[in-house]
Design a protein around this motif. Structure first.
Motif, mmCIF file in Angstrom:
data_model
loop_
_atom_site.group_PDB
_atom_site.id
_atom_site.type_symbol
_atom_site.label_atom_id
_atom_site.label_comp_id
_atom_site.label_asym_id
_atom_site.label_seq_id
_atom_site.Cartn_x
_atom_site.Cartn_y
_atom_site.Cartn_z
ATOM 1 N N TYR A 46 15.312 -31.564 33.262
ATOM 2 C CA TYR A 46 14.019 -31.580 33.948
ATOM 3 C C TYR A 46 13.398 -32.957 33.868
ATOM 4 O O TYR A 46 13.451 -33.603 32.811
ATOM 5 C CB TYR A 46 13.056 -30.550 33.332
ATOM 6 N N ALA A 47 12.749 -33.371 34.928
ATOM 7 C CA ALA A 47 12.093 -34.673 34.979
ATOM 8 C C ALA A 47 10.621 -34.584 34.580
ATOM 9 O O ALA A 47 9.840 -35.471 34.893
ATOM 10 C CB ALA A 47 12.219 -35.259 36.388
ATOM 11 N N TYR A 48 10.259 -33.525 33.887
ATOM 12 C CA TYR A 48 8.883 -33.384 33.427
ATOM 13 C C TYR A 48 8.579 -34.439 32.363
ATOM 14 O O TYR A 48 9.470 -34.834 31.604
ATOM 15 C CB TYR A 48 8.647 -32.010 32.816
ATOM 16 N N HIS A 75 6.803 -21.172 25.771
ATOM 17 C CA HIS A 75 6.561 -22.571 25.437
ATOM 18 C C HIS A 75 7.593 -23.184 24.492
ATOM 19 O O HIS A 75 8.010 -24.332 24.717
ATOM 20 C CB HIS A 75 5.148 -22.786 24.902
ATOM 21 N N PRO A 76 8.050 -22.508 23.441
ATOM 22 C CA PRO A 76 9.026 -23.164 22.555
ATOM 23 C C PRO A 76 10.302 -23.598 23.269
ATOM 24 O O PRO A 76 10.771 -24.724 23.069
ATOM 25 C CB PRO A 76 9.313 -22.103 21.482
ATOM 26 N N PHE A 77 10.872 -22.754 24.124
ATOM 27 C CA PHE A 77 12.090 -23.199 24.813
ATOM 28 C C PHE A 77 11.762 -24.146 25.953
ATOM 29 O O PHE A 77 12.537 -25.062 26.235
ATOM 30 C CB PHE A 77 13.017 -22.042 25.217
ATOM 31 N N PHE A 78 10.613 -23.992 26.600
ATOM 32 C CA PHE A 78 10.178 -24.954 27.610
ATOM 33 C C PHE A 78 10.103 -26.340 26.968
ATOM 34 O O PHE A 78 10.668 -27.306 27.489
ATOM 35 C CB PHE A 78 8.816 -24.536 28.172
ATOM 36 N N ALA A 79 9.420 -26.433 25.826
ATOM 37 C CA ALA A 79 9.242 -27.726 25.143
ATOM 38 C C ALA A 79 10.583 -28.298 24.692
ATOM 39 O O ALA A 79 10.821 -29.505 24.819
ATOM 40 C CB ALA A 79 8.296 -27.564 23.959
ATOM 41 N N ILE A 107 13.599 -27.753 25.992
ATOM 42 C CA ILE A 107 14.379 -28.168 27.172
ATOM 43 C C ILE A 107 13.837 -29.481 27.724
ATOM 44 O O ILE A 107 14.599 -30.397 28.037
ATOM 45 C CB ILE A 107 14.397 -27.049 28.227
ATOM 46 N N VAL A 108 12.527 -29.591 27.840
ATOM 47 C CA VAL A 108 11.924 -30.827 28.348
ATOM 48 C C VAL A 108 12.208 -31.978 27.382
ATOM 49 O O VAL A 108 12.573 -33.080 27.805
ATOM 50 C CB VAL A 108 10.413 -30.643 28.601
ATOM 51 N N ALA A 109 12.081 -31.736 26.081
ATOM 52 C CA ALA A 109 12.323 -32.789 25.085
ATOM 53 C C ALA A 109 13.775 -33.267 25.110
ATOM 54 O O ALA A 109 14.036 -34.455 24.892
ATOM 55 C CB ALA A 109 11.963 -32.298 23.693
#
Length: 167
Positions: A35-37, A22-26, A28-30
């Motif tokens: 990513y178009a999330y 989650h920390p790197f997911f968040a 990268i998305v931020a």
């Protein structure tokens, strides 16, 4: 578990891996560059998005630290289910260590073993030069670009490549 290069191991992800993903997911998305999330995903929504679809793996270093993750499965249901797709995230602190390549090679082998006829990436941001270079080096080609389909925080509206590799 597969060995994927210099000290990188890949194994199936479990729910217990989410606190490391989650920390790197968040982050990268931020950053909004690849990513178009939605940027306002809760941890639970992000978890469902990443872990709740298809087969998910994590890439680990020799100490067992999660360096990246990939999710993979059929690109479309029914008559399109013979073509795989995948999404990848590598912890930015592990950039340049071969994690993305190891995950990419794993996905190619997984898809071939699962009987898929090819792999299609639906949305590779054209300004993501590292990803485009990596996928090309692994045999993917750009088969089309949707102009202006991604709102990049620095470059404005840029294209999304559709990339494909036959198996």
């Amino acid at each position: 578990m597969t060995r994927a290069g210099e000290g990188i191991r890949i194994r199936t992800a479990t729910d217990a891996d989410w606190p490391a993903i989650h920390p790197f997911f968040a982050a990268i998305v931020a950053a909004g560059e690849t990513y178009a999330y939605p940027s306002d995903l809760t941890s639970d929504a992000a978890r469902e998005l990443w872990l709740g679809q298809g087969h998910v793996v994590v890439a680990l270093d020799a100490s067992g630290r999660v360096l990246g993750s990939a999710t993979m499965g059929a690109n479309r249901p029914g008559r399109g289910a013979h073509i795989a797709t995948a999404s990848f995230m590598v912890d930015p602190v592990a950039a340049g260590r071969g994690v993305g390549r190891a995950l990419g090679e794993h996905v190619i082998a997984w898809a071939a073993d699962a009987g898929y006829r090819g792999i299609q990436f639906n949305a590779v941001v054209e300004t993501n030069a590292a990803a485009v270079h990596l996928w090309r080096s692994l045999g993917f080609e750009i088969i089309g670009t949707v102009p202006g389909a991604f709102d990049h925080p620095t470059h404005g509206y840029v294209g999304l490549h559709v990339m494909y590799r036959a198996l």
